[in-house]
Design an enzyme around this catalytic site. Structure first.
Site, PDB file in Angstrom:
ATOM      1  N   ARG A 233      44.954 -21.489 -34.560  1.00 53.42           N
ATOM      2  CA  ARG A 233      44.183 -20.855 -33.488  1.00 53.42           C
ATOM      3  C   ARG A 233      43.695 -19.497 -33.977  1.00 53.42           C
ATOM      4  O   ARG A 233      44.444 -18.744 -34.608  1.00 53.42           O
ATOM      5  CB  ARG A 233      45.040 -20.655 -32.231  1.00 53.42           C
ATOM      6  CG  ARG A 233      45.282 -21.919 -31.427  1.00 53.42           C
ATOM      7  CD  ARG A 233      43.996 -22.479 -30.793  1.00 53.42           C
ATOM      8  NE  ARG A 233      44.222 -23.701 -30.047  1.00 53.42           N
ATOM      9  CZ  ARG A 233      44.102 -24.943 -30.541  1.00 53.42           C
ATOM     10  NH1 ARG A 233      43.749 -25.132 -31.795  1.00 53.42           N
ATOM     11  NH2 ARG A 233      44.307 -25.993 -29.772  1.00 53.42           N
ATOM     12  N   GLU A 262      35.195 -18.559 -29.935  1.00 50.94           N
ATOM     13  CA  GLU A 262      34.470 -19.763 -30.365  1.00 50.94           C
ATOM     14  C   GLU A 262      33.439 -20.129 -29.311  1.00 50.94           C
ATOM     15  O   GLU A 262      33.757 -20.049 -28.122  1.00 50.94           O
ATOM     16  CB  GLU A 262      35.457 -20.926 -30.579  1.00 50.94           C
ATOM     17  CG  GLU A 262      36.419 -20.630 -31.715  1.00 50.94           C
ATOM     18  CD  GLU A 262      37.436 -21.747 -31.966  1.00 50.94           C
ATOM     19  OE1 GLU A 262      37.326 -22.822 -31.338  1.00 50.94           O
ATOM     20  OE2 GLU A 262      38.341 -21.542 -32.786  1.00 50.94           O
ATOM     21  N   HIS A 281      36.008 -25.465 -35.877  1.00 46.05           N
ATOM     22  CA  HIS A 281      37.143 -26.032 -35.126  1.00 46.05           C
ATOM     23  C   HIS A 281      37.062 -27.571 -35.065  1.00 46.05           C
ATOM     24  O   HIS A 281      36.959 -28.153 -33.982  1.00 46.05           O
ATOM     25  CB  HIS A 281      37.213 -25.446 -33.703  1.00 46.05           C
ATOM     26  CG  HIS A 281      38.580 -25.633 -33.086  1.00 46.05           C
ATOM     27  ND1 HIS A 281      39.101 -24.776 -32.147  1.00 46.05           N
ATOM     28  CD2 HIS A 281      39.534 -26.587 -33.290  1.00 46.05           C
ATOM     29  CE1 HIS A 281      40.297 -25.201 -31.787  1.00 46.05           C
ATOM     30  NE2 HIS A 281      40.585 -26.308 -32.480  1.00 46.05           N
TER      31      HIS A 281
HETATM   32  N1  LIG Z   1      42.135 -27.102 -35.908  1.00 43.92           N
HETATM   33  C1  LIG Z   1      42.407 -28.081 -35.072  1.00 43.92           C
HETATM   34  O1  LIG Z   1      41.533 -28.852 -34.695  1.00 43.92           O
HETATM   35  C2  LIG Z   1      43.820 -28.273 -34.601  1.00 43.92           C
HETATM   36  C3  LIG Z   1      44.276 -29.560 -34.311  1.00 43.92           C
HETATM   37  C4  LIG Z   1      45.615 -29.726 -33.949  1.00 43.92           C
HETATM   38  C5  LIG Z   1      46.446 -28.633 -33.834  1.00 43.92           C
HETATM   39  N2  LIG Z   1      45.957 -27.379 -34.090  1.00 43.92           N
HETATM   40  C6  LIG Z   1      46.836 -26.204 -33.984  1.00 43.92           C
HETATM   41  O2  LIG Z   1      47.910 -26.356 -34.875  1.00 43.92           O
HETATM   42  C7  LIG Z   1      49.094 -25.843 -34.266  1.00 43.92           C
HETATM   43  C8  LIG Z   1      50.312 -26.511 -34.885  1.00 43.92           C
HETATM   44  O3  LIG Z   1      50.276 -27.895 -34.565  1.00 43.92           O
HETATM   45  P1  LIG Z   1      51.546 -28.842 -34.763  1.00 43.92           P
HETATM   46  O4  LIG Z   1      51.153 -30.184 -34.262  1.00 43.92           O
HETATM   47  O5  LIG Z   1      52.102 -28.703 -36.129  1.00 43.92           O
HETATM   48  O6  LIG Z   1      52.555 -28.162 -33.730  1.00 43.92           O
HETATM   49  P2  LIG Z   1      54.129 -28.376 -33.627  1.00 43.92           P
HETATM   50  O7  LIG Z   1      54.501 -27.987 -32.246  1.00 43.92           O
HETATM   51  O8  LIG Z   1      54.512 -29.713 -34.125  1.00 43.92           O
HETATM   52  O9  LIG Z   1      54.708 -27.283 -34.662  1.00 43.92           O
HETATM   53  C9  LIG Z   1      54.625 -25.918 -34.449  1.00 43.92           C
HETATM   54  C10 LIG Z   1      55.769 -25.258 -35.195  1.00 43.92           C
HETATM   55  O10 LIG Z   1      55.582 -23.847 -35.124  1.00 43.92           O
HETATM   56  C11 LIG Z   1      56.870 -23.241 -34.891  1.00 43.92           C
HETATM   57  N3  LIG Z   1      56.617 -21.921 -34.314  1.00 43.92           N
HETATM   58  C12 LIG Z   1      56.174 -21.614 -33.079  1.00 43.92           C
HETATM   59  N4  LIG Z   1      55.948 -20.289 -32.974  1.00 43.92           N
HETATM   60  C13 LIG Z   1      56.259 -19.748 -34.173  1.00 43.92           C
HETATM   61  C14 LIG Z   1      56.220 -18.424 -34.698  1.00 43.92           C
HETATM   62  N5  LIG Z   1      55.801 -17.388 -33.960  1.00 43.92           N
HETATM   63  N6  LIG Z   1      56.609 -18.242 -35.991  1.00 43.92           N
HETATM   64  C15 LIG Z   1      57.027 -19.284 -36.749  1.00 43.92           C
HETATM   65  N7  LIG Z   1      57.082 -20.546 -36.299  1.00 43.92           N
HETATM   66  C16 LIG Z   1      56.687 -20.778 -35.033  1.00 43.92           C
HETATM   67  C17 LIG Z   1      57.601 -24.222 -34.012  1.00 43.92           C
HETATM   68  O11 LIG Z   1      58.999 -24.042 -34.077  1.00 43.92           O
HETATM   69  C18 LIG Z   1      57.159 -25.558 -34.611  1.00 43.92           C
HETATM   70  O12 LIG Z   1      58.011 -25.978 -35.649  1.00 43.92           O
HETATM   71  C19 LIG Z   1      48.890 -26.197 -32.773  1.00 43.92           C
HETATM   72  O13 LIG Z   1      49.621 -25.353 -31.933  1.00 43.92           O
HETATM   73  C20 LIG Z   1      47.413 -26.036 -32.580  1.00 43.92           C
HETATM   74  O14 LIG Z   1      47.131 -24.743 -32.111  1.00 43.92           O
HETATM   75  C21 LIG Z   1      44.668 -27.190 -34.481  1.00 43.92           C
END
Ligand SMILES: NC(=O)c1ccc[n+]([C@@H]2O[C@H](COP(=O)([O-])OP(=O)(O)OC[C@H]3O[C@@H](n4cnc5c(N)ncnc54)[C@H](O)[C@@H]3O)[C@@H](O)[C@H]2O)c1
Length: 323
Positions: A233, A262, A281
């Site tokens: 994000r 965005e 994105h």
């Molecule tokens: N670009 C895109 O189109 C797109 C698509 C999917 C997801 N995303 C983004 O990717 C992010 C991650 O996705 P995911 O499926 O791996 O999520 P997930 O929930 O499986 O994993 C997130 C991880 O981050 C950890 N975490 C949370 N806050 C933290 C912090 N401050 N410091 C360190 N670790 C922290 C959590 O413990 C977890 O292990 C989503 O939240 C979303 O914003 C973007």
């Protein structure tokens, strides 16, 4: 007939995938922009893509029973306001982890090899063979620092090792020793990750606490040859500070799929840089994934419609719902 609104732009292929999964008794209402939100007044369900659903809107929707986010991040939905109205909000954990992982790898390699700048040079009639050699790097042997070892972070960790890169990670929830051994990753403190990684890739959700996590101070800890990748994000990075660092060659480069605002502003200074690779994105979006996402969304809507329980792993506002 129960009504399902699609908010945010859903292209023709996405709409077709949803129609394909739609059982009898349900119909689709399109409300791509907030200007069309008056159409939401009598909808039962919302599948939300990229527009914000804030308290003011949610409070006016008397029939609304459920909000399904098309994807994983849910910072665009006021989950507390929805929960207090007893409206569950669900995401699709892991649904596009493979797609985001692939874009992440693409960006790391493309930044290391200056792919876009060289391609553009050739396109513009040049032969930029020498210009970029002094800033081209090999991924093999480098240390990749993953911030957030969830669904996407784990896939990146696994795949990047096929380039003979080492992986270290920081996560607020550390993996078990068995998981670390299996994934061949080591846990380090956030500061150490910043200081010792060649590539820093963000895979965490945006929250009030981690807004601007990458800023002047944290960038100052990084190697001058570090590459920052953000497919999570935009708000995780202070964009003005990142621009400053990229422009002054304080960092080698960056790959960005997400931005503070965005669509990215037309006059964003990031657009003037040669050492940044940007995509609008699209990390989670590929044609093949539309049908998986449509199936997941409709399955959940049917669950709610028939009074069945939502899976705890998908529900993101259980803490605010009336029991
Ligand atoms: N670009 C895109 O189109 C797109 C698509 C999917 C997801 N995303 C983004 O990717 C992010 C991650 O996705 P995911 O499926 O791996 O999520 P997930 O929930 O499986 O994993 C997130 C991880 O981050 C950890 N975490 C949370 N806050 C933290 C912090 N401050 N410091 C360190 N670790 C922290 C959590 O413990 C977890 O292990 C989503 O939240 C979303 O914003 C973007």
């Amino acid at each position: 007939m129960e009504k399902i609104a699609l908010t945010g732009p859903f292209d023709a292929k996405m709409q077709a995938a949803i129609q394909n999964e739609l059982p009898e008794g349900f119909e689709i209402v399109l409300a791509p922009t907030p200007e069309e939100f008056d159409k939401l007044q009598d909808v039962d369900y919302i599948i939300v893509r990229t527009v914000e659903l804030r308290e003011k809107t949610i409070k006016t929707l008397r029939k609304l029973k459920f909000i399904q986010r098309w994807g994983v991040g849910y910072d665009i939905v006021d989950i507390k306001a929805a929960g207090e109205l007893n409206i569950p909000v669900a995401v699709m954990p892991g649904i596009n982890a493979t797609q985001v992982m692939e874009l992440t790898l693409l960006m790391i390699l493309a930044v290391y090899r200056n792919l876009i700048a060289m391609h553009n040079g050739i396109f513009e009639g040049q032969w930029p063979r020498n210009e970029f050699m002094k800033r081209s790097y090999t991924l093999s042997g480098k240390t990749v620092g993953i911030v957030g070892i969830g669904n996407i972070g784990r896939k990146v960790a696994k795949r990047i090792q096929s380039f003979d890169a080492e992986v270290q990670y920081f996560d607020v929830f550390r993996l078990s020793a068995e998981q670390e051994a299996e994934l061949r990753v080591r846990h380090v403190a956030f500061e150490e990750l910043l200081k010792t990684s060649d590539v820093i890739s963000l895979h965490i959700p945006l929250t009030d606490e981690n807004k601007g996590l990458i800023n002047k101070k944290t960038i100052a800890l990084m190697k001058p040859t570090a590459v920052v990748i953000n497919t999570s994000r935009g708000g995780l990075i202070n964009e003005a500070d990142l621009f400053e660092a990229l422009q002054s060659d304080r960092l080698l480069g960056a790959g960005l799929d997400v931005f503070e605002h965005e669509p990215l502003e037309k006059d964003s200074p990031l657009r003037s840089l040669k050492n940044v690779i940007m995509t609008p994105h699209v990390g989670g979006n590929t044609v093949e994934n539309n049908s998986n996402m449509a199936r997941r969304a409709i399955e959940n809507i049917v669950k709610i419609s028939s009074g069945r329980a939502m899976s705890a792993a998908e529900l993101v506002n259980g803490q605010f719902l009336k029991k």
